[in-house]
Design an enzyme around this catalytic site. Structure first.
Site, mmCIF file in Angstrom:
data_model
loop_
_atom_site.group_PDB
_atom_site.id
_atom_site.type_symbol
_atom_site.label_atom_id
_atom_site.label_comp_id
_atom_site.label_asym_id
_atom_site.label_seq_id
_atom_site.Cartn_x
_atom_site.Cartn_y
_atom_site.Cartn_z
ATOM 1 N N ASP A 1 4.557 5.128 3.746
ATOM 2 C CA ASP A 1 4.068 6.588 3.761
ATOM 3 C C ASP A 1 5.355 7.434 4.076
ATOM 4 O O ASP A 1 6.289 6.991 4.352
ATOM 5 C CB ASP A 1 3.069 7.029 4.805
ATOM 6 C CG ASP A 1 2.225 8.203 4.401
ATOM 7 O OD1 ASP A 1 1.126 7.972 4.150
ATOM 8 O OD2 ASP A 1 2.641 9.102 4.202
ATOM 9 N N GLU B 1 0.692 -1.011 -0.147
ATOM 10 C CA GLU B 1 -0.043 -0.035 -0.054
ATOM 11 C C GLU B 1 0.908 1.120 -0.024
ATOM 12 O O GLU B 1 1.696 1.455 1.020
ATOM 13 C CB GLU B 1 -0.950 0.050 1.141
ATOM 14 C CG GLU B 1 -1.884 1.198 0.907
ATOM 15 C CD GLU B 1 -2.824 1.649 2.316
ATOM 16 O OE1 GLU B 1 -3.516 2.539 1.975
ATOM 17 O OE2 GLU B 1 -2.374 1.204 3.363
ATOM 18 N N ASP C 1 -1.900 12.586 -3.438
ATOM 19 C CA ASP C 1 -2.014 14.176 -3.387
ATOM 20 C C ASP C 1 -2.335 14.467 -4.815
ATOM 21 O O ASP C 1 -1.125 13.958 -6.051
ATOM 22 C CB ASP C 1 -0.699 14.734 -3.223
ATOM 23 C CG ASP C 1 -0.691 16.322 -2.997
ATOM 24 O OD1 ASP C 1 -1.363 16.698 -3.965
ATOM 25 O OD2 ASP C 1 -0.090 16.894 -2.384
ATOM 26 N N LYS D 1 -3.163 21.996 -9.262
ATOM 27 C CA LYS D 1 -2.805 23.061 -10.213
ATOM 28 C C LYS D 1 -2.176 22.773 -11.501
ATOM 29 O O LYS D 1 -1.194 21.835 -11.520
ATOM 30 C CB LYS D 1 -1.840 24.266 -9.610
ATOM 31 C CG LYS D 1 -2.632 25.118 -8.401
ATOM 32 C CD LYS D 1 -1.941 25.930 -7.716
ATOM 33 C CE LYS D 1 -2.708 26.595 -6.623
ATOM 34 N NZ LYS D 1 -2.036 27.551 -6.001
ATOM 35 N N ASP E 1 -10.165 10.924 -5.285
ATOM 36 C CA ASP E 1 -11.325 11.895 -5.193
ATOM 37 C C ASP E 1 -11.427 13.078 -6.281
ATOM 38 O O ASP E 1 -12.076 13.829 -6.225
ATOM 39 C CB ASP E 1 -11.517 12.341 -3.882
ATOM 40 C CG ASP E 1 -10.085 13.232 -3.234
ATOM 41 O OD1 ASP E 1 -9.207 12.732 -3.461
ATOM 42 O OD2 ASP E 1 -10.204 14.368 -2.885
ATOM 43 N N GLU F 1 9.799 6.770 0.426
ATOM 44 C CA GLU F 1 9.308 7.180 -0.858
ATOM 45 C C GLU F 1 8.972 5.928 -1.819
ATOM 46 O O GLU F 1 10.126 4.945 -1.723
ATOM 47 C CB GLU F 1 10.244 8.294 -1.372
ATOM 48 C CG GLU F 1 9.695 9.200 -2.316
ATOM 49 C CD GLU F 1 9.176 8.372 -3.848
ATOM 50 O OE1 GLU F 1 8.488 9.123 -4.245
ATOM 51 O OE2 GLU F 1 10.035 7.764 -4.229
#
Length: 232
Positions: free
Chosen positions: A63, A38, A113, A117, A149, A90
């Site tokens: 993470d 994960e 993330d 933009k 999302d 990472e």
């Protein structure tokens, strides 16, 4: 802002210096059960549900945030699971440094993330280059689950997957708004409660596919690897 570093002493936490390159995860877990990764475990809600439902698999949750790794370890201790380990690392560095090729039965990436933009799109983790790299580490038939999302991110990932020989869609549609039986993290549940959508992708490495491209380029250690316009 520099994040306050929490010393993680949990037995669930794996440190880089304790592992060989590539790592022997059969030794880490004490068995040769299939290994699932994960990427971006957050506070550990998702992986705890997943590992509880499939004790016959081993889970590596990673993470880049120390606080999230600590919370994940605490949650795993409360659940008394034995088939999960946590690393602060990472994703690209983990793949290149500690995983053997064709070693992953599945990979889960939930709500990374989105860098919404336009000038930041190249910073997205899941781009064509990353998906091509990941193909080397998935077993033939190994599964890739992605959720976001942000509809634009999900459709961009689908477009990248369609450009790469070796992936095949496992859903009746390119991007689904629901996936039966898929665990929902606290973040996902909160987002859905607000009337928003989560976009799901489920592909796998074609069992007949052989990776013919060059091996992935080495990645230097760090939580913010260099970005370039060539990353996809």
């Amino acid at each position: 802002m520099t994040q306050h570093m929490i010393e993680i002493k949990s037995p669930y936490f794996l440190r880089e210096e304790s592992l060989a390159s590539p790592a022997d995860f059969a030794a880490v877990f004490g068995n040769r059960n299939p290994l699932v990764l994960e990427i971006g475990c957050g506070i550990g809600d998702f992986v705890t549900q997943l590992a509880s439902s499939a004790p016959e698999r081993n889970y590596l949750a990673i993470d880049i945030y120390n606080k999230g790794c600590n919370k994940t370890c605490n949650r795993l201790e409360q659940a008394r699971l034995t088939n999960v380990r946590v690393m602060r690392i990472e994703a690209r560095y983990l793949l290149e440094q500690f995983l053997a090729t064709e070693s992953l039965a599945a990979v889960y990436i939930n709500c990374p993330d989105p860098w919404p933009k336009k000038r930041h799109l190249k910073r997205r983790l899941v781009n064509e280059r990353f998906l091509q790299t990941l193909l080397h580490y998935l077993q033939p038939g190994g599964e890739l689950f992605f959720s976001s999302d942000v509809a634009d991110y999900a459709h961009a990932v689908t477009a990248h997957l369609n450009q790469i020989k070796g992936y095949e869609n496992r859903l009746p549609v390119p991007v689904a708004l629901d996936m039966a039986g898929y665990p929902l993290s606290k973040y996902m549940r909160r987002f859905l409660a607000q009337g928003q959508s989560i976009h799901f992708i489920h592909h796998r490495r074609n069992p007949q596919h052989t990776c013919e491209t060059a091996a992935p380029q080495p990645v230097h250690r760090g939580f913010r690897t260099a970005w370039s316009a060539n990353n996809g």
